[in-house]
Design a protein around this motif. Structure first.
Motif, short mmCIF file in Angstrom:
data_model
loop_
_atom_site.label_atom_id
_atom_site.label_comp_id
_atom_site.label_asym_id
_atom_site.label_seq_id
_atom_site.Cartn_x
_atom_site.Cartn_y
_atom_site.Cartn_z
N ILE A 224 0.80 -1.33 -0.03
CA ILE A 224 -0.10 0.09 0.02
C ILE A 224 0.83 1.22 -0.04
O ILE A 224 1.93 1.28 0.79
N GLU A 225 0.57 2.24 -0.88
CA GLU A 225 1.21 3.32 -0.74
C GLU A 225 1.09 4.26 0.48
O GLU A 225 0.01 4.11 1.07
N LYS A 226 2.34 5.05 0.94
CA LYS A 226 2.36 5.63 2.12
C LYS A 226 2.25 4.73 3.39
O LYS A 226 1.62 5.18 4.36
N VAL A 227 2.48 3.34 3.35
CA VAL A 227 2.43 2.34 4.34
C VAL A 227 3.88 1.76 4.26
O VAL A 227 4.49 1.40 3.45
N SER A 228 4.28 1.75 5.48
CA SER A 228 5.68 1.03 5.72
C SER A 228 5.57 0.20 6.74
O SER A 228 4.99 0.50 7.84
N VAL A 229 6.35 -0.78 6.96
CA VAL A 229 6.23 -1.85 7.97
C VAL A 229 7.57 -1.80 8.48
O VAL A 229 8.79 -2.10 8.03
N MET A 230 8.04 -1.31 9.78
CA MET A 230 9.31 -1.46 10.25
C MET A 230 9.71 -2.71 10.98
O MET A 230 8.75 -3.50 11.55
N GLN A 231 10.86 -2.94 10.93
CA GLN A 231 11.50 -4.07 11.58
C GLN A 231 12.18 -3.79 12.73
O GLN A 231 13.29 -3.08 12.73
N PRO A 232 11.91 -4.11 13.88
CA PRO A 232 12.77 -3.76 15.25
C PRO A 232 14.04 -4.25 15.12
O PRO A 232 14.25 -5.33 14.69
N THR A 233 15.06 -3.45 15.55
CA THR A 233 16.48 -3.80 15.67
C THR A 233 16.75 -3.89 17.18
O THR A 233 16.43 -3.23 17.84
N LEU A 234 17.93 -4.36 17.36
CA LEU A 234 18.60 -4.46 18.67
C LEU A 234 19.05 -3.26 19.16
O LEU A 234 19.01 -2.90 20.56
N ASP A 235 19.48 -2.20 18.31
CA ASP A 235 20.15 -0.95 18.74
C ASP A 235 19.01 0.09 18.30
O ASP A 235 17.78 -0.46 18.14
N LYS A 236 19.33 1.16 18.42
CA LYS A 236 18.48 2.54 18.16
C LYS A 236 18.56 2.76 16.98
O LYS A 236 17.67 3.95 16.48
N SER A 237 19.12 2.16 15.92
CA SER A 237 19.27 2.47 14.36
C SER A 237 17.63 2.76 14.02
O SER A 237 17.50 3.50 13.11
N ASP A 238 16.99 1.86 14.38
CA ASP A 238 15.60 1.84 13.57
C ASP A 238 14.92 3.22 13.88
O ASP A 238 14.36 3.99 12.96
N VAL A 239 14.68 3.23 15.33
CA VAL A 239 13.83 4.71 15.56
C VAL A 239 14.58 5.85 15.19
O VAL A 239 13.90 7.00 15.01
N LYS A 240 15.98 5.82 15.35
CA LYS A 240 16.83 7.05 14.96
C LYS A 240 16.62 7.54 13.59
O LYS A 240 16.44 8.81 13.15
N LYS A 241 16.52 6.51 12.73
CA LYS A 241 16.28 6.65 11.40
C LYS A 241 14.95 7.20 10.90
O LYS A 241 14.67 8.16 10.22
N MET A 242 13.85 6.79 11.69
CA MET A 242 12.54 7.47 11.55
C MET A 242 12.49 8.74 12.06
O MET A 242 11.79 9.57 11.70
N ALA A 243 13.05 9.18 13.30
CA ALA A 243 13.10 10.32 13.78
C ALA A 243 13.73 11.40 13.01
O ALA A 243 13.27 12.53 12.78
N THR A 244 14.85 10.88 12.41
CA THR A 244 15.61 11.73 11.38
C THR A 244 14.77 11.96 10.32
O THR A 244 14.67 13.26 9.64
N ASP A 245 14.10 11.13 9.62
CA ASP A 245 13.29 11.39 8.62
C ASP A 245 12.32 12.43 8.56
O ASP A 245 11.99 13.45 8.03
N ILE A 246 11.38 12.17 9.78
CA ILE A 246 10.43 13.16 10.40
C ILE A 246 11.14 14.72 10.42
O ILE A 246 10.27 15.60 10.00
N SER A 247 12.14 14.62 11.22
CA SER A 247 12.96 15.90 11.60
C SER A 247 13.22 16.63 10.25
O SER A 247 13.31 17.99 10.13
N ASP A 248 13.52 15.95 9.27
CA ASP A 248 14.26 16.45 8.12
C ASP A 248 13.09 17.08 7.12
O ASP A 248 13.43 17.73 6.21
N HIS A 249 11.78 16.62 7.26
CA HIS A 249 10.73 16.99 6.50
C HIS A 249 9.62 17.84 7.30
O HIS A 249 8.38 17.60 6.95
#
Length: 582
Positions: free
Chosen positions: A272-297
């Protein structure tokens, strides 16, 4: 230079007056330099007078004095510019963040499954905390949902309010059981009133099987929003714990309820367009990437007429004479003045905020001792709270907070310590708080990973025995609470009458009754538990046997539970009929 002619001396002040003390060491250096310069001249007396005109060049003295005087002026101008002279205000448009972010956390019973350690819900809380620490900068709201959806924290940029409310969120708070995505999407639509600015929905759940593809599509068509599904479940899954006893699996229709991640539904959602399914990681890289994406836009409200009136920093005008004096620095060695110029230039931008934060908590002892050493000194003096604030190591910080009586902060510190000793102390702290279930979970993991720690095994057995006693006492209370039909009880309408028969209970009666309860049950309230032994840091302490979970009167979770029930009772929120009750 009209700006300097029209100075309002009544309004004149410095924007950074707290750094005036820095002028004292600068002045001392200059005075010391002048004194040392005066001592360099006596060598001339060692030369015969008739030879001095041939050895010493004329003009050398005044040139060197001019250079030193110029250096003094250069320092003075740069320092004044650094302090930020101002006497007038300027209006600048205030930026208001228009980007919205909604965090929807699933509080259904299946989120207590333990295929993700310590369980799905607790791991999701850790991820939300890490995500907010990464600072997405958008206005964020927190919603919890089961069969009904409720707002815990409305839109705010103060993320500490959200993290403070996370810890107490549990499935038993929800007034209705199940997982209702239709009610959730309806709730999010009511929260996201504006569709002009793109928004983001972070949906944290473990039951993607209950997500309807048509409902997701319809939601995206009516809302300018992007959905990030964050599934907290493994493909192998785990049994859903029962509602009354989390150590027993939930049964439905005579079968054990098993919850697992369905990969087919993941693929359908990703298509589905505008839908993404995230995969939890053992470190903080997954949530940091999402936070950076929101902050940059981020997007800001362009139609906002609000303007902030701030004092204008006029120190940059002093750069003109500063640069003019610097032009005369053409001799060898004067190139070092470039460093001073860079410092002067940097003083008039926004970097002073970082410097201010750095020196805000500066103390005289910081010149000689590190924060860790100062903390150890405070700890030795039994000033545990001061020591805890300066300790950086989670183990030392947790022990200091525990000794200070702040068990909540001690628990938060021990959570960050992944060593066996840290987890052991975490289990003891949970036990001290009266949270026997979490204490049991921590000790189970510790025993499984470190079988050699016999004390952990002993504490686990004691906690399990205490939990059985608590469960047994609850059953006994239910039996005692049953009233025979032939017994006539008179309703007590008086708030002061505690006896039920018209007489008032005295303080002596209450103390006697309390002693009888302690003798009968062998338990005491959590506020009266024995202190853990002093050697608990070394992993050799023991826990009290007579532990009873205490009621925390100021628990925000209790307020939220009552609020959610009230909203359902008054039909302020939609309650969805879900196919499952977990």
């Amino acid at each position: 230079m009209e700006v300097w002619k029209n100075i309002d001396w009544k309004e004149f002040h410095f924007l950074r007056p707290e750094y005036l003390w820095m002028g004292i060491p600068m002045l001392l250096i200059i005075v010391l330099g002048i004194l040392l310069y005066g001592r360099t001249n006596p060598w001339k007396k060692k030369i015969a007078k008739h030879l001095q005109p041939y050895v010493i060049q004329k003009g050398t003295t005044w040139k060197s004095r001019f250079i030193h005087f110029s250096l003094l002026i250069l320092f003075a101008i740069g320092f004044v510019a650094f302090l930020g002279p101002t006497w007038n205000k300027e209006k600048s448009p205030a930026k208001k963040v228009a980007t919205k972010l909604v965090i929807a956390l699933d509080l259904s019973q299946s989120m207590l499954a333990t295929d993700i350690s310590p369980n799905r819900l607790e791991y999701a809380k850790f991820k939300i905390t890490d995500f907010l620490k990464a600072n997405p900068r958008a206005e964020t709201a927190l919603i919890v949902f089961s069969a009904s959806s409720h707002t815990v924290v409305p839109f705010t940029t103060d993320y500490k309010i959200i993290t403070d409310n996370l810890d107490g969120l549990q499935p038993h708070m929800m007034p209705r059981r199940g997982t209702g995505f239709k009610a959730l999407f309806s709730k999010v639509q009511s929260v996201l009133t504006s569709t002009e600015v793109p928004s983001t929905l972070l949906l944290i759940t473990d039951d993607l099987d209950g997500v309807s593809i048509p409902e997701v599509t319809a939601f995206l068509e009516n809302q300018n929003c992007k959905i990030n599904f964050y599934p907290f479940a493994s493909e192998s899954g785990a049994n859903v714990p029962s509602f009354s006893n989390h150590k027993v699996a939930l049964r439905s229709g005579g079968k054990i309820v098993h919850s697992a991640l369905i990969m087919d539904k993941v693929k359908q959602l990703e298509a589905i367009e505008k839908v993404s399914v995230m995969q939890p990681t053992l470190d903080k890289s997954d949530v940091k990437k999402m936070a950076t994406d929101i902050s940059d836009h981020l997007m800001f409200d362009k139609n906002s007429d609000k303007k902030d009136e701030n004092w204008q920093d006029n120190g940059y005008w002093l750069l003109i004479p500063l640069m003019a004096l610097f032009l005369f620095c053409f001799r060898k060695g004067w190139s070092l003045m470039a460093v001073l110029l860079l410092v002067s230039l940097s003083s008039c931008n926004g970097i002073e905020d970082k410097t201010k934060a750095k020196f805000k908590n500066f103390q005289f002892a910081d010149l000689w001792y590190t924060k860790e050493y100062q903390a150890q000194q405070e700890y030795d003096k039994k000033n545990y709270l001061k020591a805890a604030k300066n300790f950086k190591d989670p183990m030392h910080k947790g022990v200091a907070y525990y000794k200070a009586g702040n068990l909540i902060q001690a628990r938060n510190a021990f959570r960050k310590d992944t060593t066996a000793e840290g987890q052991y102390n975490l289990g003891l702290t949970y036990a001290k708080l009266g949270d026997l279930e979490r204490a049991e979970s921590v000790f189970k993991t510790l025993v499984a990973e470190n079988p050699s720690i016999t004390q952990a095994q002993q504490n686990l057995q004691k906690i399990q025995e205490a939990m059985l006693k608590v469960d047994k006492m609850s059953v006994d209370e239910k039996k005692v609470g049953k009233v025979k039909p032939n017994v006539k009880n008179k309703q007590n309408d008086s708030n002061e009458d505690l006896g039920g028969g018209g007489q008032k209970a005295t303080k002596k009666d209450m103390q006697t009754k309390r002693q009888e309860e302690e003798v009968a049950t062998g338990k005491r309230k959590g506020k009266e538990l024995d202190e853990l032994p002093d050697d608990f840091k070394s992993g050799k302490g023991s826990i009290p046997k007579n532990i009873l979970m205490r009621k925390v009167d100021d628990d925000p979770a209790l307020f939220l539970k009552k609020k959610f029930n009230y909203q359902v009772k008054k039909r302020q929120v939609e309650v969805e009929k879900t196919p499952t009750a977990w």
